[in-house]
Scaffold this motif. Structure first.
Motif, mmCIF file in Angstrom:
data_model
loop_
_atom_site.group_PDB
_atom_site.id
_atom_site.type_symbol
_atom_site.label_atom_id
_atom_site.label_comp_id
_atom_site.label_asym_id
_atom_site.label_seq_id
_atom_site.Cartn_x
_atom_site.Cartn_y
_atom_site.Cartn_z
ATOM 1 N N THR A 77 51.620 20.318 -6.243
ATOM 2 C CA THR A 77 52.977 19.910 -5.845
ATOM 3 C C THR A 77 52.844 18.864 -4.743
ATOM 4 O O THR A 77 52.072 19.066 -3.805
ATOM 5 N N PRO A 78 53.578 17.755 -4.831
ATOM 6 C CA PRO A 78 53.494 16.775 -3.741
ATOM 7 C C PRO A 78 54.255 17.204 -2.492
ATOM 8 O O PRO A 78 53.893 16.798 -1.390
ATOM 9 N N GLY A 79 55.306 18.010 -2.652
ATOM 10 C CA GLY A 79 56.101 18.350 -1.467
ATOM 11 C C GLY A 79 56.712 19.725 -1.551
ATOM 12 O O GLY A 79 57.915 19.895 -1.423
ATOM 13 N N GLY A 80 55.883 20.727 -1.740
ATOM 14 C CA GLY A 80 56.414 22.082 -1.863
ATOM 15 C C GLY A 80 56.875 22.333 -3.290
ATOM 16 O O GLY A 80 56.923 21.423 -4.122
ATOM 17 N N SER A 81 57.231 23.594 -3.565
ATOM 18 C CA SER A 81 57.539 23.958 -4.949
ATOM 19 C C SER A 81 58.862 23.371 -5.444
ATOM 20 O O SER A 81 59.137 23.396 -6.643
ATOM 21 N N SER A 82 59.693 22.848 -4.540
ATOM 22 C CA SER A 82 60.971 22.258 -4.977
ATOM 23 C C SER A 82 60.787 20.895 -5.628
ATOM 24 O O SER A 82 61.729 20.346 -6.182
ATOM 25 N N THR A 83 59.569 20.321 -5.499
ATOM 26 C CA THR A 83 59.357 18.991 -6.074
ATOM 27 C C THR A 83 58.652 19.142 -7.423
ATOM 28 O O THR A 83 57.769 19.990 -7.561
ATOM 29 N N PRO A 84 59.045 18.347 -8.429
ATOM 30 C CA PRO A 84 58.377 18.453 -9.726
ATOM 31 C C PRO A 84 56.869 18.367 -9.581
ATOM 32 O O PRO A 84 56.361 17.563 -8.794
ATOM 33 N N MET A 85 56.144 19.223 -10.344
ATOM 34 C CA MET A 85 54.688 19.294 -10.167
ATOM 35 C C MET A 85 53.981 18.096 -10.790
ATOM 36 O O MET A 85 54.512 17.431 -11.682
ATOM 37 N N PHE A 86 52.786 17.833 -10.307
ATOM 38 C CA PHE A 86 51.913 16.790 -10.823
ATOM 39 C C PHE A 86 50.654 17.454 -11.397
ATOM 40 O O PHE A 86 50.403 18.637 -11.157
ATOM 41 N N THR A 87 49.854 16.631 -12.102
ATOM 42 C CA THR A 87 48.579 17.113 -12.650
ATOM 43 C C THR A 87 47.451 16.207 -12.137
ATOM 44 O O THR A 87 47.693 15.345 -11.280
ATOM 45 N N ASP A 88 46.249 16.348 -12.728
ATOM 46 C CA ASP A 88 45.145 15.494 -12.269
ATOM 47 C C ASP A 88 45.355 14.029 -12.658
ATOM 48 O O ASP A 88 44.662 13.151 -12.156
ATOM 49 N N GLU A 89 46.342 13.766 -13.547
ATOM 50 C CA GLU A 89 46.668 12.362 -13.879
ATOM 51 C C GLU A 89 47.265 11.630 -12.676
ATOM 52 O O GLU A 89 47.340 10.404 -12.676
ATOM 53 N N HIS A 90 47.752 12.398 -11.701
ATOM 54 C CA HIS A 90 48.504 11.788 -10.600
ATOM 55 C C HIS A 90 47.710 11.700 -9.298
ATOM 56 O O HIS A 90 48.296 11.526 -8.232
#
Ligand code: NAD
Ligand code: SF4
Length: 428
Positions: free
Chosen positions: A281-294
């Motif tokens: 997560t870039p900014g806590g669980s309220s932000t859409p999650m990212f993967t290793d692509e990001h």
């Protein structure tokens, strides 16, 4: 990109929290400088620095201060939002514990700028050691002439109250926090009017995050160019990134905005030995999650936004391949359902039903139609609830289905979680 310890530069000093230590690190020099300036000059300095709110939304701090009407007879208030509680977010509490005077000095400068003589720090009541440390710092600041009447002979007066909240996540939402401070049950108010126009006791109020306010003294001390020499044009400066989860050296990493997770992971020793990043997560669980692509997304408001998420609180929670994404999302959704204040239907009812469906899926029940139901309910919450809590609840569900739909399907096809829960140390 190098690390840039400014706020965290002497967290490891013995007795880092005392006034003596703060004085050794140029403490209260920025206040002396500010009191020789006109309040509007202080506001212009923070506006020109480009400092953006560090609580999650990234609203320009100086612009917010400039919204306070100067031609009315009402008192102005400053409220520091220290009710840090977004899952994974853990930067303000260490900051206040290690260097409470950095916050107190920032409060005095900000209150002077907006012509306020009453300021509050609204803190989570559970963090008693932080409460004690803040109260001790306020007493020290009073005794040294930095608070109270005629501060440093300037003629400026300020009272600062540290208020302990009762531990409801919704009281971190700025208008719910104001209701709570006024002694009512904390529930969000309709905006507009924004607090800058009608806030505490219906008076003009600035609500700022702890890290935003603590960033003000270094900017005044070192200047706008120094601050803008770090970060990006639209997201200047340094900030605290909190790395947690399956990482070798979790903790706070202070770096310029725009650094990437790949770079931060180098400082943090990478993922734990023998494991790979699965999602984060870039900014806590309220932000859409990212993967290793990001991994190479610049961690600033624009970069993360363009990649389909939000920088939010910069709480980077890292999960490796042993983590069941359905279980992680269920845990977060249970949190949001529990913390939903109940004021609006999409969030109150929606989070309840999301938990029911996720529990069914996680335990190996359910079917393909449940995935559509999850998306349908999330869509009815996102952008349609009264405050950002509802959006935060929908975000991990929608993004996990975007990247890990197969894993949801595997649960009901195999009649159980394909992950050995004993290996999933974070979720166990
Ligand atoms: P927002 O974008 O609605 O507002 C941000 C700030 O700007 C507020 O102070 C608001 O009053 C002010 N503002 C915005 N437009 C204005 C205008 N036209 N006039 C005057 N003032 C204006 O965001 P929000 O709903 O306040 O906060 C959402 C953020 O909170 C999310 O990004 C999330 O990351 C963060 N969050 C943080 C925590 C935590 O523990 N720190 C917890 C939950 C959520
Ligand atoms: Fe309350 Fe949730 Fe509605 Fe926010 S979105 S007002 S927390 S019910």
């Amino acid at each position: 990109m190098p690390l840039t310890p400014v706020l965290s530069r002497y967290w490891d000093d013995p007795q880092s929290w005392t006034l003596d230590t703060y004085h050794r690190h140029d403490g209260y020099e920025a206040l002396r400088k500010a009191l020789k300036m006109q309040p509007d000059e202080v506001i212009d300095t923070i506006k020109d620095s480009g400092l953006r709110g560090r609580g999650g939304a990234g609203f320009p701090t100086g612009v917010k201060w400039g919204f306070i009407p100067q031609d009315d007879a009402k008192p102005h208030y400053l409220v520091v939002n220290a009710d840090e509680s977004e899952p994974g977010t853990c930067k303000d509490i260490p900051l206040m514990l290690a260097t409470p005077h950095a916050l107190v000095e920032g409060v005095i400068i900000a209150a002077y700028a907006i012509r306020s003589s009453h300021a509050f720090i609204y803190l989570r009541g559970e963090v008693v050691p932080v409460l004690r440390r803040l109260q001790a710092a306020v007493s020290e600041a009073h005794a040294a002439g930095y608070l109270g009447r005629n501060i440093l002979g300037s003629g400026y007066d300020l009272d600062l109250v540290v208020h302990a909240g009762a531990g409801a996540y919704i009281c971190g939402e700025e208008t719910a926090q104001l209701d709570s401070l006024e002694g009512r049950r904390g529930q969000p108010r309709l905006r507009p009017p924004f607090p800058a126009v009608a806030g505490l006791y219906a008076c003009p109020t600035v609500v700022n995050n702890v890290e935003s306010i603590a960033s003000v003294p270094p900017i005044l001390r070192n200047g706008i160019e120094w601050f803008r020499s770090m970060g990006t044009e639209k997201s200047p400066g340094f900030t605290l990134y909190s790395l947690s989860g399956h990482v070798t050296r979790p903790g706070q990493y202070e770096a310029p905005l725009g650094i990437t997770l790949r770079e931060l992971l180098e400082y943090a020793g990478g993922m734990r030995a023998g494991h790979q990043l699965k999602f984060w997560t870039p900014g806590g669980s309220s932000t859409p999650m990212f993967t290793d692509e990001h991994l190479d997304v610049p961690l600033d408001y624009e970069g993360v936004g363009a990649a389909g998420s939000m920088l939010g609180t910069k709480a980077l929670q890292l999960f490796d391949e042993t983590t069941c994404v359905v279980r992680a999302v269920l845990r977060w959704t249970e949190f949001y359902a529990h913390e939903s204040c109940g004021k609006c239907t999409p969030c109150r009812e929606g989070t309840y039903w999301l938990v029911q469906i996720l529990q069914r899926l996680e335990s190996g029940g359910g079917s393909e139609s449940d995935l559509e139901k999850l998306l349908d309910i999330s869509d009815s919450i996102l952008g349609k609830s009264f405050c950002a809590l509802g959006d935060g609840a929908a975000s991990p569900i929608m993004s996990s289905l975007k990247y890990f739909r197969d894993e949801y399907v595997a649960h009901f096809e195999q009649g159980g979680c394909p992950f050995d829960p004993h290996q999933s140390t974070l979720m166990a």
